[in-house]
Design an enzyme around this catalytic site. Structure first.
Site, short mmCIF file in Angstrom:
data_model
loop_
_atom_site.label_atom_id
_atom_site.label_comp_id
_atom_site.label_asym_id
_atom_site.label_seq_id
_atom_site.Cartn_x
_atom_site.Cartn_y
_atom_site.Cartn_z
N GLY A 1 1.06 -8.43 20.26
CA GLY A 1 1.51 -8.44 18.87
C GLY A 1 0.51 -7.84 17.90
O GLY A 1 0.68 -7.93 16.68
N LYS B 1 -4.41 3.93 2.51
CA LYS B 1 -5.47 3.09 1.96
C LYS B 1 -6.62 3.91 1.40
O LYS B 1 -7.17 3.60 0.35
CB LYS B 1 -5.94 2.10 3.02
CG LYS B 1 -4.85 1.08 3.34
CD LYS B 1 -5.16 0.34 4.64
CE LYS B 1 -4.08 -0.67 4.96
NZ LYS B 1 -4.23 -1.20 6.35
N ASP C 1 -1.27 4.92 8.03
CA ASP C 1 -1.59 3.69 7.30
C ASP C 1 -2.97 3.79 6.66
O ASP C 1 -3.15 3.49 5.47
CB ASP C 1 -1.53 2.50 8.27
CG ASP C 1 -1.94 1.20 7.64
OD1 ASP C 1 -1.11 0.61 6.92
OD2 ASP C 1 -3.09 0.78 7.85
N LYS D 1 0.83 -1.22 0.00
CA LYS D 1 0.00 0.00 0.00
C LYS D 1 0.85 1.26 0.00
O LYS D 1 0.49 2.26 -0.61
CB LYS D 1 -0.94 0.02 1.19
CG LYS D 1 -0.21 0.09 2.51
CD LYS D 1 -1.12 0.04 3.70
CE LYS D 1 -0.28 -0.15 4.95
NZ LYS D 1 0.43 -1.46 4.99
#
Lengths: 433, 433
Positions: free
Chosen positions: A188, A206, A202, A106
């Site tokens: 995680g 997108k 992020d 991306k």
């Protein structure tokens, strides 16, 4: 007619291993779909001696990129190595060598998508990137094909799993941002440095990709106005909930006439809106089309097999196109001039939380400021914070221009009765499309 | 290369008018997508003199089917007239005349899909039917393409808007089935004769189509076990809600190893499941793939423009294929042998509500019956109904075979302590995929 397809893989990390695994395990189904054998011929890795968990079935590992990019036997290059600058060079080289490309990247597509797609079309090659947005959701193909005869006017996406996980936990368990972020790191679900996720970068990449495709106009990353979730408090979520909203980090793209707005921000979404029910690390993209009305695509946003599945779906499309001799369809190139809305043209409802003096005249000062800016109020909630001293006041506006609402935010600080402006959020889900 | 596409329309009702409108209004966008002009040449109607709301732009109306079916100029026939037997004849004739066909007709596809697809492939023609299931949701294309490299193991669909509207109102407003049904009729959300909707027949046709495509095996309508919602009470919804479930009419298709179960029934879905948040007349299809995990497609299930949009999307695919010379792809024909699960092989959780005597030993009798049938209990709720006389008992089981649970239902009637078995429902959404 093509008889056998050879694939070159760039990268053999989590997603790369998933791709190899799916191609190996679904050989029969692939053969049935595309009518010929599909084989991974070479894989570019940094360490050819490292022990791998995946069964390689005779595939050759190499640390020389030209072994993949210049191999005349290789038809399709799958890029799952990540990174931007070097990766861009590799992909350009692959395309110039007439190799079709599938990427899950991306960052690359948000920054260089325009150039790469242009190069692909010039070389009559396909360049597909379904896995780059909401890995397990076939949203890009749906935008291009399923909604082909419609005019998309709005997209809202929960496109970052980490922040959705954090907001879900904060909301369901009444916990603080810092505490949940730490837990997400321990489990995680969040990176050691979570900046790109929690600050909305992020998601911005997108929504830039979605906007480019859905509106067929080239949206740059710089066109996206971005706000993250690190300042969101559990009080904001609680008051939001009381007034009928769920907090989500929303990547938003809307179009009115021919002007568009592209943004990422924590947003209070009406409880009854389908995005409000997207929990934990799941992703979803809500699309409003003039004809079709409301649709939503829900699924995993990341993960080895969801992402690898999207990559292999793209590979299947490439191979079908090869067998048909129709790669490099120019329809993927943006056709329309970009025309961004100014803050005077962006219309939205807003949620505002302030601490004000609990005294006669407070509300009069507030309301006169709002009406001065031509903003009317839809919901008001006032609670005593310190009895007779400070009140918690929450306001949800009717539609207002972004400019007017920003004016209000500035001028609130000058009001005597205002102790502190605690927070403000965009509100979505009832009415605006 | 094809230069101009002529379309023949069968029917000019609500959806037909929408198709004409979209093709007319999106001529530029269509041209850009498929690279040539698309024009509606003739329309079959029953009354050519009737006044129409739609702008026909020179298109000729006819009441003679052969004028459309045998016109050598017509490339694609769009069927939006409904009906089954006559319509089947028309479509067979169109296909034999090498015309591609797009249909929105779920009844036809559920009954004759196999024959029609076979005929299409034999004549190298496309036969697309996206609009037949969940009109505004590109679910069929997603099953075929987006999830191409995955193995689908479960589909659950809210595929009937009328029943979802009724169940939503019953649940949100605590009202009775009959009352809400009457209101739905008054508002035009339910037909005067709602049997096909409320008894699950409409949903059965759609899940048969989804099962056929998702599992690539020919599912007959007779393979679908069907139960409607007319016996669902507001008490069932209330107790379900207390135990964490929302009632939905679910079309279900699942596959374990190579055996499948296809059914339609009112189902209690866990609150946190995305299907539980699909309200009012909206549709949604949840798909579980071995690799991708959970995905869901949400949107309008019916309506003039959503359905017409799906039809035009299919038309776009047909035209693209024509320009590529690749119509009649045999991959749409089911490839696998059908193998239905027996009641001993269907595994599910069940909700059971009974009235029992409020006396010592009642629970012992019940539990011994359950353990006799090897069914264990997950949740129990007991409330006094008539103090000291009758108790309301609600039980949710762990996974049980359908056979064993049916045995329990039969044997409950023989138990002395049981006054009445009020209702039982399948439970979905926590765990089983």
């Amino acid at each position: 007619m093509v008889e056998k397809i050879s694939v070159g893989l760039l990268g053999l990390g989590t997603v790369g291993s998933g791709v190899v695994q799916i191609i190996d395990q679904h050989q029969d189904k692939l053969m049935h779909q595309v009518g010929c054998e599909v084989k991974v011929r070479k894989i570019l890795v940094s360490d050819i001696h490292k022990k791998r968990d995946v069964y390689l079935n005779g595939t050759r590992l190499t640390n020389d990129p030209s072994e993949v990019l210049n191999d005349p036997e290789i038809d399709v290059v799958i890029e799952v190595m990540g990174g931007v600058e070097t990766t861009r060079e590799y992909i350009l080289q692959a395309l110039r060598n007439k190799k079709h490309v599938v990427t899950a990247n991306k960052d690359l597509m948000a920054l260089y998508g325009s150039e790469l797609l242009q190069t692909a079309v010039e070389n009559q090659c396909d360049l597909f990137y379904e896995a780059s947005v909401a890995g397990g959701i076939p949203i890009l193909r749906s935008l291009v094909e399923g909604l082909a005869s419609d005019r998309i006017t709005k997209m809202m996406g929960i496109v970052n799993g980490t922040t959705n996980y954090i907001l879900t936990k904060m909301s369901q368990e009444g916990r603080n941002y810092e505490e949940v972020l730490q837990e997400a790191k321990d489990l995680g679900y969040a990176e050691a440095d979570p900046t790109s996720d929690v600050e909305g970068l992020d998601a911005a990449r997108k929504i830039a990709i979605l906007g480019t495709l859905g509106f067929s106009m080239h949206i740059d990353l710089d066109d996206v106005s971005v706000e993250g979730i690190s300042h969101v408090s559990k009080e904001d979520l609680e008051y939001g909930d009381q007034l009928g909203y769920t907090m989500k980090l929303i990547g938003l793209a809307n179009r009115t006439d021919d002007k568009v707005e592209i943004s990422v921000q924590p947003t209070l979404v009406t409880h009854s809106h389908p995005l409000a029910a997207v929990h934990n690390e799941f992703n979803a993209v809500y699309v409003y089309g003039a004809a079709v009305g409301e649709t939503m695509f829900y699924g995993p946003g990341a993960g080895k097999l969801p992402t690898a599945t999207a990559v292999v779906s793209d590979l299947v499309e490439v191979v079908k196109n090869m067998r048909l001799g129709v790669n490099g369809n120019s329809a993927v190139i943006p056709q329309f001039e970009k025309n961004l809305k100014s803050p005077e043209e962006v219309l939205a409802k807003y949620f505002l939380r302030i601490h004000a003096k609990d005294q006669p005249g407070t509300f009069a000062s507030l309301t006169s400021l709002f009406s001065e800016q031509d903003v009317s109020l839809e919901k008001i909630l006032q609670l005593p914070l310190e009895e007779g001293k400070i009140a918690e006041i929450i306001i949800v506006t009717h539609n207002a221009t972004k400019k007017n609402f920003e004016n209000i935010l500035i001028k609130l600080n000058d009001l005597d009765v205002v102790v502190e402006v605690k927070s403000s959020y965009r509100v979505e889900g009832d009415g605006n499309r």
